[in-house]
Design an enzyme around this catalytic site. Structure first.
Site, PDB file in Angstrom:
ATOM      1  N   ARG A 126      10.969 -18.324 -13.639  1.00 50.87           N
ATOM      2  CA  ARG A 126      10.764 -17.453 -14.308  1.00 50.87           C
ATOM      3  C   ARG A 126      11.045 -16.487 -12.664  1.00 50.87           C
ATOM      4  NH1 ARG A 126       5.055 -15.993 -15.144  1.00 50.87           N
ATOM      5  NH2 ARG A 126       4.579 -13.597 -14.179  1.00 50.87           N
ATOM      6  N   GLU A 173       2.567 -18.177 -24.527  1.00 50.03           N
ATOM      7  CA  GLU A 173       3.666 -18.148 -23.386  1.00 50.03           C
ATOM      8  C   GLU A 173       4.280 -19.499 -23.217  1.00 50.03           C
ATOM      9  OE1 GLU A 173       1.758 -16.269 -19.430  1.00 50.03           O
ATOM     10  OE2 GLU A 173      -0.390 -17.947 -20.581  1.00 50.03           O
ATOM     11  N   HIS A 218       0.887  -1.691   0.007  1.00 52.43           N
ATOM     12  CA  HIS A 218      -0.082   0.110   0.023  1.00 52.43           C
ATOM     13  C   HIS A 218       0.878   1.467   0.241  1.00 52.43           C
ATOM     14  CE1 HIS A 218      -3.670  -2.170  -0.042  1.00 52.43           C
ATOM     15  NE2 HIS A 218      -3.354  -2.422   1.319  1.00 52.43           N
ATOM     16  N   ASP A 229       6.388 -15.922 -18.988  1.00 52.53           N
ATOM     17  CA  ASP A 229       6.229 -17.928 -19.041  1.00 52.53           C
ATOM     18  C   ASP A 229       6.665 -18.075 -20.402  1.00 52.53           C
ATOM     19  OD1 ASP A 229       5.261 -18.147 -17.029  1.00 52.53           O
ATOM     20  OD2 ASP A 229       3.417 -16.915 -17.483  1.00 52.53           O
ATOM     21  N   ARG A 282      -8.865 -11.297 -19.081  1.00 56.06           N
ATOM     22  CA  ARG A 282      -8.020 -12.965 -19.590  1.00 56.06           C
ATOM     23  C   ARG A 282      -8.743 -13.678 -18.214  1.00 56.06           C
ATOM     24  NH1 ARG A 282      -1.886 -13.815 -17.730  1.00 56.06           N
ATOM     25  NH2 ARG A 282      -2.285 -13.390 -15.740  1.00 56.06           N
ATOM     26  N   CYS A 308       2.627  -9.153 -23.486  1.00 55.45           N
ATOM     27  CA  CYS A 308       1.709  -8.243 -22.541  1.00 55.45           C
ATOM     28  C   CYS A 308       3.065  -8.960 -21.585  1.00 55.45           C
ATOM     29  CB  CYS A 308       0.724  -8.623 -22.051  1.00 55.45           C
ATOM     30  SG  CYS A 308      -0.069 -10.193 -21.955  1.00 55.45           S
TER      31      CYS A 308
HETATM   32  C1  PEP Z   1       2.995 -13.514 -19.419  1.00 56.46           C
HETATM   33  O1  PEP Z   1       3.103 -14.455 -18.503  1.00 56.46           O
HETATM   34  O2  PEP Z   1       4.417 -12.715 -20.270  1.00 56.46           O
HETATM   35  C2  PEP Z   1       2.308 -12.812 -18.482  1.00 56.46           C
HETATM   36  C3  PEP Z   1       1.608 -12.000 -19.038  1.00 56.46           C
HETATM   37  O3  PEP Z   1       1.303 -13.436 -18.053  1.00 56.46           O
HETATM   38  P1  PEP Z   1       1.703 -13.280 -16.167  1.00 56.46           P
HETATM   39  O4  PEP Z   1       2.952 -12.551 -15.856  1.00 56.46           O
HETATM   40  O5  PEP Z   1       0.451 -13.074 -15.177  1.00 56.46           O
HETATM   41  O6  PEP Z   1       1.545 -15.390 -15.596  1.00 56.46           O
HETATM   42 MG    MG Z   2       1.861 -15.841 -18.027  1.00 59.53          MG
END
Ligand code: PEP
Ligand code: MG
Length: 575
Positions: free
Chosen positions: A465, A431, A189, A455, A332, A502
Site C-alpha cells: 500500500r 484485513e 502541526h 490492508d 484497537r 474503517c
Molecule cells: C486498514 O488496514 O484499513 C486499517 C484501517 O488499519 P491501518 O490503516 O491502521 O493499517
Molecule cells: Mg490495517
C-alpha cells in the site's frame, strides 16, 4: 502553477507574506576547561528562559485556539525538561569541551537524523517539534531576539519553508487567510492547526519560497490543489466563484451535523470517526461523528523511550472514553510492525515486514504488552461504552486465544474489585484474505467485524500500500476485494452481528452508494469526510444501491465496475 498536499481545504486570495528562514550560526570552537561551569550555566539559564516563553505561548494558545492545541506546547515543555537531554548536554560540555550551543546543536541534529530514518508520518512530524525546541534553546543561549514573525497587519497568505508549532501559535491569526509551506504533510502541526481554524492550506510545495516574492498576489486553491501567482482578472473571477460555491456547500454540509445518517427509504447507517489520540475526538464531534469507529492506539506507543505502562494507557483510554460520552469508542490493540517500529524495542530485520511481525502477532508474542493493554482498556470501559478490536487476525485460534485472555484478565480485575464493563464487546479487523474467507467461523465468536480495506486491498492484491511503483495497481474496488467484503458482511448478518468499514474506502465519496448496497452497517473515517458521506447517504435510496451492488458483484473487470459506479452516481446526482 504550483501544487503540494492539501492540508486544509478551501480557496483564499491575498498578498503573499514570505517568512525568511532564520540562520542561527553556531561556533564550533571548543571551550577551555575553566569555561565549563559558565557553559553549564548558560544552558540552564537558556532552558529556564525557554520554559518561561513556552508557558506564555501555552496560555496564549489556550485562549486563542482552545485547550487541545495547547497540548503541543505541553509536550515541548516535557521535552525541554527531559532529564536525558540535560544529561547529554552536561556530558558534551564536560567531557567533549563543547560550548552550550554546540552541544544543543549536536543533540538536536542527532535526534533529527534518527527520526528521519523512520517511515511513519506521525513520528516524522516530531522532527518539527525537536527543531522548534532546538531553535528556541539556541536563540536563548545566543541571546538572539529576532522573531521572523513581524506584526502582520494586513490580510495575508503566509508562505514559509516551514512553520514551527510555536511560530504558528504566535501569529496574529486574524490576518492570516491561508498557509503555504514547502515542508509538511497532512498530519504536521501547521496542517492540523489550519484544519481546526478552517484556514485553507497547502503544504509540501517543495520550492514555493524561491518562486513567490513578498506582496505577490496569490490564489491558494485548496480544493483542486494549485497555487497561482499574480493571476489574471479572469482567473480571479473564476476562483471567486469557486470559493463562493465551496463555502455555500460547506455551510449546507455542516448543517447536516445533527441529522441522522439515513437513506431516503429509511435505512440507518452509523457513521464514526477514526482517531489516533484524545485530541481527535473534538474534531470527530465537530464533524458530526456518532461514535469512534477506530482508535489506533499505536501512537501511544511511539515517540517515546519505553513501553507505556498499564496505568498510562488506562489514563489515555479513560480520557477518550469520557470525552466520547454519548457514543462509543472502538479501541484497537496496537498495530506495531510493518513500517511502524518502536525505537526502544528490538525488531528483527525482516525481508517482508508487512508479512511479518506485526500487530496482533507482536501482542501475542510479547504477552505482557497484550496483558497491559487489555487491562487498561477493560478498566477504561467502566467510564463509558468501549469495544475491543484486534488487528491483523488470520485464524480462529487467534480469536479463541484472545477471548480466553480477556476472560482471565476480567477475573483478575474482579478479584481486585476493579470495575469494568462485564459485557464489553469484542471485534476483529478483517484485513487479510484469510480472515475474510473464514468470516463465517469468526462471526460465531465475535460481536462485530471491522474491515480494514487499506490492508485487505494490499494483502488480497499483493500490492504494497505504500509503494509508489505499483500504486496504480492498488484498488479497493477490485472485484476480488469487493467479493471478500460482501462475504464478510453476509457472514456477520447470518450470525446477527454487524460489520463496519474503517479503511480509507469508507470515506471515499464515489464508493458510498456501493457500500450501502453491499449492506454495510457502519462506516468509520477521517472526521472531515463525515459530512460528505452523510450527505450522500441522505440522498441515496437503499433499494437502488442494492441493484448497483448486485451488478457490480457480477462484474469481473475493475474498469467496468468503476463505470457502473460512475453511471449510478451521475444519475443520482450524488456529487
Ligand atoms: C486498514 O488496514 O484499513 C486499517 C484501517 O488499519 P491501518 O490503516 O491502521 O493499517
Ligand atoms: Mg490495517
Amino acid at each position: 502553477m504550483i501544487s503540494g498536499i492539501i492540508a486544509s481545504p478551501g480557496v483564499a486570495f491575498g498578498k503573499a507574506l514570505l517568512l525568511e528562514e532564520e540562520n542561527i550560526i553556531v561556533n564550533k570552537k571548543k571551550i577551555l576547561h575553566k569555561e565549563i561551569e559558565n557553559e553549564i550555566n548558560r544552558f540552564y539559564i537558556a532552558r529556564k528562559k525557554s520554559l518561561k516563553q513556552l508557558k506564555k505561548i501555552q496560555i496564549k494558545t489556550k485562549k486563542n485556539l482552545g485547550k487541545k492545541k495547547e497540548e503541543i506546547f505541553e509536550s515541548h515543555i516535557l521535552l525541554l525538561e527531559d532529564i536525558e537531554l540535560e544529561k547529554e548536554v552536561l556530558y558534551l560540555i564536560k567531557k567533549k569541551n563543547f560550548s552550550a550551543e554546540l552541544s544543543i546543536k549536536k543533540i538536536i541534529n542527532n535526534q533529527i537524523k534518527s527520526l528521519k530514518k523512520i517511515k511513519d508520518e506521525y513520528l516524522r512530524n516530531r522532527i518539527i517539534d525537536i527543531q522548534d525546541i532546538g531553535k528556541r534553546l539556541l536563540k536563548n543561549i545566543l541571546n538572539i531576539n529576532t522573531s521572523r514573525l513581524k506584526n502582520i497587519s494586513q490580510k495575508s497568505i503566509l508562505i514559509a519553508q516551514d512553520l514551527t508549532p510555536s511560530e504558528t501559535a504566535q501569529i496574529n491569526l486574524k490576518n492570516i487567510i491561508g498557509f503555504i509551506t514547502e515542508i509538511g504533510s497532512k498530519t504536521s502541526h501547521t496542517s492540523i492547526m489550519a484544519r481546526s481554524l478552517e484556514i485553507p492550506a497547502i503544504v509540501g510545495t517543495k520550492n514555493i519560497t524561491k518562486i513567490v516574492k513578498n506582496e505577490d498576489f496569490i490564489i491558494l486553491n485548496g480544493l483542486t490543489n494549485n497555487i497561482i501567482i499574480n493571476p489574471s482578472i479572469k482567473e480571479i473571477k473564476k476562483f471567486k466563484k469557486l470559493q463562493k460555491k465551496y463555502l455555500k456547500n460547506k455551510k449546507k454540509l455542516m448543517s447536516l451535523k445533527n441529522l441522522p445518517t439515513i437513506t431516503k427509504d429509511g435505512i440507518k447507517i452509523e457513521i464514526g470517526a477514526n482517531i489516533g489520540n484524545c485530541e481527535d475526538v473534538s474534531r470527530a464531534k465537530k464533524y458530526g461523528a456518532e461514535c469512534i469507529g477506530l482508535y489506533r492506539t499505536e501512537f501511544l506507543f511511539m515517540d517515546r523511550n519505553n513501553l507505556p505502562s498499564e496505568e498510562e494507557q488506562y489514563k489515555a483510554y479513560k480520557l477518550v472514553t469520557k470525552k466520547v460520552n454519548n457514543g462509543y469508542v472502538i479501541i484497537r490493540t496496537m498495530d506495531i510492525g510493518g513500517d511502524k517500529n518502536l525505537s526502544y524495542m528490538k525488531f528483527p530485520k525482516e525481508e517482508n515486514p508487512f508479512l511479518g511481525w506485526r500487530a496482533i502477532r507482536v501482542s501475542i508474542d510479547r504477552i505482557e504488552i497484550l496483558n497491559n493493554q487489555l487491562k487498561a482498556i477493560l478498566r477504561a470501559s467502566a467510564f463509558g461504552k468501549v469495544k475491543i478490536l484486534f488487528p491483523m487476525i488470520i485464524s480462529l485460534e487467534e480469536v479463541l486465544f484472545l477471548k480466553k485472555k480477556i476472560k482471565i484478565l476480567k477475573k483478575e480485575l474482579s478479584s481486585k474489585n476493579i470495575k469494568f464493563d462485564k459485557k464489553i464487546e469484542i471485534g476483529v479487523m478483517i484485513e487479510t484474505p484469510s480472515s475474510a474467507l473464514i468470516a463465517k467461523n469468526l462471526a460465531k465468536e465475535v460481536d462485530f467485524f471491522s474491515i480494514g480495506t487499506n490492508d485487505l486491498t494490499q494483502y488480497t492484491l499483493a500490492v504494497d500500500r505504500g509503494n509508489d511503483l505499483i500504486s496504480h495497481l492498488y484498488n479497493p474496488l477490485h472485484p476480488a476485494v469487493l467479493k471478500l467484503i460482501k462475504k464478510v458482511i453476509n457472514a456477520s448478518h447470518k450470525e446477527g452481528k454487524w460489520t463496519s468499514i474503517c479503511g480509507e474506502l469508507a470515506g471515499e465519496k464515489k464508493s458510498t452508494a456501493l457500500l450501502l448496497g453491499l449492506k454495510i452497517d457502519k462506516l468509520s473515517m477521517n472526521p472531515s469526510s463525515i459530512p460528505y458521506i452523510k450527505q450522500i447517504i441522505r440522498k441515496s435510496n437503499f433499494k437502488k444501491a442494492k441493484e448497483l451492488a448486485k451488478k457490480v458483484l457480477n462484474e469481473s473487470s475493475s474498469k467496468k465496475i468503476l463505470k457502473l459506479i460512475k453511471k449510478f452516481n451521475d444519475r443520482l446526482k450524488i456529487f
